[in-house]
Design a protein around this motif. Sequence first.
Motif, PDB file in Angstrom:
ATOM      1  N   TRP A 121      -9.157  -0.292  -8.721  1.00 48.39           N
ATOM      2  CA  TRP A 121      -7.899  -0.390  -7.980  1.00 48.39           C
ATOM      3  C   TRP A 121      -7.439   0.998  -7.531  1.00 48.39           C
ATOM      4  CZ3 TRP A 121      -2.822   1.276  -8.214  1.00 48.39           C
ATOM      5  CH2 TRP A 121      -1.913   0.589  -7.413  1.00 48.39           C
ATOM      6  N   LEU A 122      -7.537   1.983  -8.421  1.00 49.20           N
ATOM      7  CA  LEU A 122      -7.139   3.352  -8.074  1.00 49.20           C
ATOM      8  C   LEU A 122      -8.017   3.918  -6.965  1.00 49.20           C
ATOM      9  CD1 LEU A 122      -6.384   4.961 -11.554  1.00 49.20           C
ATOM     10  CD2 LEU A 122      -4.756   4.614  -9.674  1.00 49.20           C
ATOM     11  N   MET A 123      -9.326   3.606  -7.022  1.00 47.40           N
ATOM     12  CA  MET A 123     -10.233   4.078  -5.970  1.00 47.40           C
ATOM     13  C   MET A 123      -9.857   3.434  -4.642  1.00 47.40           C
ATOM     14  SD  MET A 123     -13.718   3.863  -8.198  1.00 47.40           S
ATOM     15  CE  MET A 123     -14.905   4.140  -6.894  1.00 47.40           C
ATOM     16  N   VAL A 152      -9.762   1.396 -12.616  1.00 38.68           N
ATOM     17  CA  VAL A 152     -10.263   2.512 -11.824  1.00 38.68           C
ATOM     18  C   VAL A 152     -10.634   2.048 -10.410  1.00 38.68           C
ATOM     19  CG1 VAL A 152     -12.312   3.971 -11.587  1.00 38.68           C
ATOM     20  CG2 VAL A 152     -10.978   4.038 -13.679  1.00 38.68           C
ATOM     21  N   SER A 192      -9.362   9.887  -8.117  1.00 38.76           N
ATOM     22  CA  SER A 192      -8.607   8.948  -7.276  1.00 38.76           C
ATOM     23  C   SER A 192      -7.122   9.278  -7.296  1.00 38.76           C
ATOM     24  CB  SER A 192      -8.825   7.513  -7.755  1.00 38.76           C
ATOM     25  OG  SER A 192     -10.196   7.200  -7.721  1.00 38.76           O
ATOM     26  N   TYR A 224       0.820  -1.226   0.000  1.00 39.11           N
ATOM     27  CA  TYR A 224       0.000   0.000   0.000  1.00 39.11           C
ATOM     28  C   TYR A 224       0.853   1.276   0.000  1.00 39.11           C
ATOM     29  CZ  TYR A 224      -3.225   3.565   1.714  1.00 39.11           C
ATOM     30  OH  TYR A 224      -3.957   4.702   1.876  1.00 39.11           O
ATOM     31  N   LEU A 254      -6.847   2.468  -3.798  1.00 32.22           N
ATOM     32  CA  LEU A 254      -5.605   3.118  -3.360  1.00 32.22           C
ATOM     33  C   LEU A 254      -5.910   4.469  -2.724  1.00 32.22           C
ATOM     34  CD1 LEU A 254      -2.484   2.777  -3.446  1.00 32.22           C
ATOM     35  CD2 LEU A 254      -2.521   4.170  -5.524  1.00 32.22           C
ATOM     36  N   ALA A 255      -6.913   5.165  -3.288  1.00 30.73           N
ATOM     37  CA  ALA A 255      -7.238   6.508  -2.802  1.00 30.73           C
ATOM     38  C   ALA A 255      -8.012   6.462  -1.492  1.00 30.73           C
ATOM     39  CB  ALA A 255      -8.039   7.262  -3.861  1.00 30.73           C
ATOM     40  N   SER A 256      -8.713   5.345  -1.217  1.00 35.30           N
ATOM     41  CA  SER A 256      -9.607   5.396  -0.056  1.00 35.30           C
ATOM     42  C   SER A 256      -9.024   4.813   1.225  1.00 35.30           C
ATOM     43  CB  SER A 256     -10.968   4.773  -0.388  1.00 35.30           C
ATOM     44  OG  SER A 256     -10.817   3.675  -1.217  1.00 35.30           O
ATOM     45  N   GLY A 257      -7.747   4.434   1.220  1.00 37.21           N
ATOM     46  CA  GLY A 257      -7.126   4.039   2.482  1.00 37.21           C
ATOM     47  C   GLY A 257      -6.726   2.589   2.551  1.00 37.21           C
ATOM     48  N   PRO A 258      -5.895   2.235   3.550  1.00 36.47           N
ATOM     49  CA  PRO A 258      -5.278   0.899   3.612  1.00 36.47           C
ATOM     50  C   PRO A 258      -6.279  -0.247   3.713  1.00 36.47           C
ATOM     51  CG  PRO A 258      -4.784   2.187   5.588  1.00 36.47           C
ATOM     52  CD  PRO A 258      -5.419   3.126   4.620  1.00 36.47           C
ATOM     53  N   PHE A 260      -8.080  -0.767   0.363  1.00 35.46           N
ATOM     54  CA  PHE A 260      -7.055  -1.151  -0.601  1.00 35.46           C
ATOM     55  C   PHE A 260      -6.680  -2.613  -0.445  1.00 35.46           C
ATOM     56  CE2 PHE A 260      -2.642  -1.850  -1.875  1.00 35.46           C
ATOM     57  CZ  PHE A 260      -2.710  -1.453  -3.200  1.00 35.46           C
ATOM     58  N   PHE A 291     -12.874  -0.402 -15.920  1.00 36.18           N
ATOM     59  CA  PHE A 291     -13.454  -0.233 -14.586  1.00 36.18           C
ATOM     60  C   PHE A 291     -12.592  -0.905 -13.517  1.00 36.18           C
ATOM     61  CE2 PHE A 291     -16.133  -1.233 -10.962  1.00 36.18           C
ATOM     62  CZ  PHE A 291     -16.560   0.050 -10.649  1.00 36.18           C
TER      63      PHE A 291
END
Lengths: 136, 137
Positions: free
Chosen positions: B54-56, B52, A128, A62, B58-62, B65, B49
């Motif tokens: 996976w990117l979402m 995206v 994102s 991560y 990564l963006a929303s926290g451990p 993710f 999709f």
Amino acid sequence: MMKDNGTPLSRQHITPLKRARGLGTAHDGTGHFMAQRATAALSFIMLIFLAILFVALAGADYEQARAIIGEPLVASALVFTAAAFCWHMKLGMQVIIEDYVHHELLKYALLTANLLFSAAIFFLALISIGRVVFSL
Amino acid sequence: MSAHQVRTANGRAQRRPLSPHLQIYRPSITMVMSILHRITGAVLYFATFLGVWWLMGLASGPKYFAYVDDMFRSWPGLVILFAITYQLFHHAFGGIRHLIWDADFCFSKQAAERLGLWSLLLAVACTALVWVLGWWT
Ligand code: HEM
């Protein structure tokens, strides 16, 4: 319209592409065709970047993944990739819909859905990536 | 298969010949590649999709993710990822072939077939390269 028929190409003062532009039933077929090619070429260049990024992320956890995606140069290239892909796939799916769907209402519904889906994918990617970049 | 029942203007039923359709032809590499280009394009359309998602993650926290990443690293996940990698390269090199044709090159039957074969080989090679590198680093 084709009054220069028979004149050698070298003596005509417009190119065949210029003449074709704006013709056809939809009046923008040539533009669509050129945009499909331009976005294809861009997508291919960005695919090289994407393949390298994919390999770099393969072993990342991560924290490492956030560090990689958060790098401004990487983030910018990834946004550019998303833009090229999303524009290209919108144009491509439009051709598929126009080829197979002949019911007018259904066709326009699907063309609208296509635009919304492609735009949504782009904005989700953009937001994102942005969130990762600006939270470092 | 080669005739089609139609009704003429004065209402009589009549059998008329159909123009040859897909199943009449012996498959050739150019034809198969053309069909696969459209199929891979459509699959990639929806596969975006997953990227995206996976990117979402990564963006929303451990926590989220870890959930997303575990899905991708599970066996079904890896198989799907592998299939998408191949389709992406297949479509990309197939697309380059289209760009070469659009620039008015390689239109002869032999050249077109060679081009199809090359794009196939390059797609296989690139997929293998990316996965070998990804696996061992
Ligand atoms: C990476 C490099 C890529 C290249 C060089 C490329 C090239 C092309 C070209 C030249 C066409 C037009 C084919 C034709 O007129 O028959 C096309 C169609 C299409 N592409 Fe791509 N493409 C690429 C990536 C992508 C990606 C990433 C997607 C989806 C996310 C995609 C989706 C499509 C779709 C849906 C079509 C329409 C298929 C059809 O009309 O049969 N392409 N591509």
